[in-house]
Scaffold this active site. Sequence first.
Site, mmCIF file in Angstrom:
data_model
loop_
_atom_site.group_PDB
_atom_site.id
_atom_site.type_symbol
_atom_site.label_atom_id
_atom_site.label_comp_id
_atom_site.label_asym_id
_atom_site.label_seq_id
_atom_site.Cartn_x
_atom_site.Cartn_y
_atom_site.Cartn_z
ATOM 1 N N PHE B 113 0.599 -1.152 -0.025
ATOM 2 C CA PHE B 113 -0.111 0.026 -0.031
ATOM 3 C C PHE B 113 0.987 1.399 -0.046
ATOM 4 C CE2 PHE B 113 -4.471 1.177 1.368
ATOM 5 C CZ PHE B 113 -4.975 0.368 0.401
ATOM 6 N N GLN B 226 -7.353 14.988 3.727
ATOM 7 C CA GLN B 226 -6.798 14.176 2.668
ATOM 8 C C GLN B 226 -7.742 14.128 1.380
ATOM 9 O OE1 GLN B 226 -6.591 9.546 3.164
ATOM 10 N NE2 GLN B 226 -4.338 10.478 3.206
ATOM 11 N N LEU B 238 -14.866 6.456 -4.570
ATOM 12 C CA LEU B 238 -13.562 5.885 -4.498
ATOM 13 C C LEU B 238 -12.944 4.712 -5.308
ATOM 14 C CD1 LEU B 238 -11.116 6.157 -2.554
ATOM 15 C CD2 LEU B 238 -12.266 4.465 -1.015
ATOM 16 N N HIS B 339 -11.254 12.805 0.699
ATOM 17 C CA HIS B 339 -11.533 11.489 1.380
ATOM 18 C C HIS B 339 -11.471 11.314 2.977
ATOM 19 C CE1 HIS B 339 -11.234 7.206 1.011
ATOM 20 N NE2 HIS B 339 -10.048 7.113 1.618
#
Lengths: 257, 558, 136
Positions: B113, B226, B238, B339
Amino acid sequence: MATTQETQKTETPAAAEAETATLDVFRYIPEEDDKPHTETYEIETFEGMTVLDALIKIRDEQDPSLTVRHSCRMARCGSDALYINGTQRLACNTQVSELKQPIDVEPLPRFDVIRDLVVEMSEFYNRMESVEPWFQPDHEPETGDEYLQSPENRKNIDTVLDCIWCAACTSSCSPAASDSDFPGPAALAKAYRFYKDEREGEETRRRRLEMLENSHGIYRCHTQFNCTEVCPKNISPTEAIMEMSRDAIKEKLRFWR
Amino acid sequence: MKKHDVLIIGAGGAGLRAAVAAHEAGADVAMVTKLHPVRSHTGAAEGGINAALKDEDDWKDHAYDTVKGSDYIGDQDAIETMTEEAPNEVIRLENMGMAFSRTENGRMAQRAFGGLSFPRTTYASDKTGHMLLHTMYEQVMKRGITVYDEYFVTNVVRENGKCHGAVAVDIQTGEVEGFAGGATVLATGGSGQVFEHTTNAVACTGDGTSMAYRAGVPMEDMEFVQFHPTTLPSTGILITEGCRGEGGELYNNKGERFMYEYGYAANDGELASRDVVSRAELTEVQEGRGFEDGCVHLDLTHFGEEKIEERLSQILELARDFEDVDPVTEPIPVKPGQHYMMGGVACDANGATELDGLYAVGETACVSVHGANRLGGNALLELVVMGKLAGQHSANNHLTNVSTSAVEQAVDDERARIDELMSGGKEHQSVIRQDVQNVMTEKVNVFRAEEGLEEALEVIDEAKERYEDVNVKDSSKTFNTDLIQALELRSIIDCAETITIGALKRTESRGAHWRYEHQDRDDENWLKHTYVYHTEDGPEVKYEDVEIKDYKPKARSY
Amino acid sequence: MSKERRVESYDRGRIEDLGRAKDWAIHKPGMWAFYLHRFTGLVLSFYLVMHLGVLGTGFWLGHEEYTVILQGLESLYIVRVLEIGLFAAFVFHALNGIRIVMFDMTVGLDIQEQLFYLSIALSFAIVLAGVPFFLL
């Protein structure tokens, strides 16, 4: 020559903008109405407009009293299952352009209506709870900390795990409508999610099957496939139910044990 | 009036985890939520949950990655607590039945990630949040914890420096109801609805943050918002970071992998932290290398259908349904969208706030473990770890002498306020809401300029005044969403105001906060947390130094 | 914890359910299969009762009368046509019955629609082939 071109230019976008949609929406406000009625709204559409977008647009621009449950607008929260043009669907992932007009928007059939498109969900939640939808392993984890599960076993339950509790299936199911003790397709799919999970162990699997195999349980299914047809997440509750009842019958057939 | 030891407001991942923890600690717990628990927006989290599970991995590396990701403004103590607890908590989730994806030998699978030095993001396909939410709710059902669903909590009750519970509107009946609680845990999620282009649900309006703020608890670090680099342009839906974690590539209109080509992140490329990728994307677009609608392309076509189906099935569905794009054969257009709120209600690592009896947890809270920029996969982790800690702490330390008269008084006040809202006014809430959302999206975005921020603040100030005379057109008591939205609007304005003030005052660029006039990080003056207090004459800003422990600030590059 | 209702709600009731069912377009193939299976099942059991009645005449009235009645019935054209209907009902019920037994064994659940159409098509073919036997 130049002028005609200009007029043409201005005309085309105007024509494109003028695209509208007509919605026949089920309305019922308990304080005002004795009985539900249908109200017709006309709205301008845009590319990619969903039925939920259309309802929000009506609410924001024409009639703020129009009520619909909605939250995530990405087919994840499962709040906005409605009866649109004769089928249970999620308003948020149904395109207006793909529907025959006027678009008929109603709350989920076979659910009592609280107001407009909002239905009473408590019974549905109770049905879900009736299958004990929580993890009940009959042993301690094999590795000391985590339970082991093969990727194949995990894959078997991948689709049923995706259930968002939108109640579209339960609304479409006629046995569920006539038998309030029948958990209905969503709850049975949820039960199947645990039933198939090898981490719970053989003992729990057997107990789950015993709990469900009766005339108000898995044997209530008439394989009408309505639930499978309407599921916005492409789950097939019928398949889940049939697999459980097959296993139950198989076990019953071995009467000598 | 209802009375419980511990009241949990909000039933997303953090709230549910806190409820389970408090119940295990022996308290009488009740959850109050404006949606049914399974409708919560935790379900939309896709990527995964970070934990140093493997022997080759170390939670200290995880802590370092998190500190670095936070651009050194995260509280290192809290980060260490979180990352150390992470493996236990993830295993706990597994033991509760959460269906993680598996490796060949049957153990929990992990993937790479953004911003992580080790592939430690434990995942369940690309529906990790969904699985987590449902697993937690299953545990709540199992324990028979009381859930009041479709109650909209409007205020917490404060008397004599203590919190005595909360007041809520029963959405179904329209009645105002009091909830007395020895401890009140705010777990209401983020405030993404402050922005127009957001991945957040319509319900994410920052109610908890605003409630605490109005009860005198400061909002911390609200300017750090963010922006996720990959959201669908038309809807803001998303597209998980897992796409890039699995090897998805970002391209500009010249067909270049710009993350490498233009040196935004020469080592990690697409897997740099989110703020870096978002800024890179927007820079590409501004320099004329973007696609229509300010997008870049996220290419997954080299995965093949099978891999996408297996690991990113939801993405397939979302791209097809909402953007009419098939990720198997064509790249997905993406652009940055709001987000996550790194900031929130100021609290310690147990979730306790300045106000006795009031807790905050999850996205609502600012512990702060995310600092200036959250790493992907750390949000779900925060939910479970901080949820557990707050649940335990609140169960063991709840007030025993709750003043029910204070709650009754608050109910009367709230009833009066709602009557006034319903009695008519000039402007409809949807108009004001849209104005705020638009100005925030335009001016308080990824790139922020002083002028724009001031402009935004003016619009917000105006909105505050306009809100005084807001109009609720729907007069029914049953399921009045018009009224609920009008109540939510106050929270939206509160959050918008604190975000903008924080952003205007912070004259540096750090993590997700970036200023035109001050493009560098300024450790000398700005290793500080922002605290915004609510006062009669508007917000008051204070600062406090960040405690630096083992991890000294360094230049941050990926 | 089980949930309770908090507000009075409007019960749309059975009547409305039936009203909705009038619109044929809303029924999906699986539902049609169910309706047809039930309907043909009813036809067959109704026939069984009549059949027993006719057989009973042999017992109660004597076999000569029985022959007269049977010949009389067979000479009626309408009875022959009805027999075709009976045959059709039988064939469909049998074929769809196989489909349902397959489901019980979890075979073909994902192609249930196609199986329904197949049983319809096969029924048609078999009934058409059988028409001469009934009308000759």
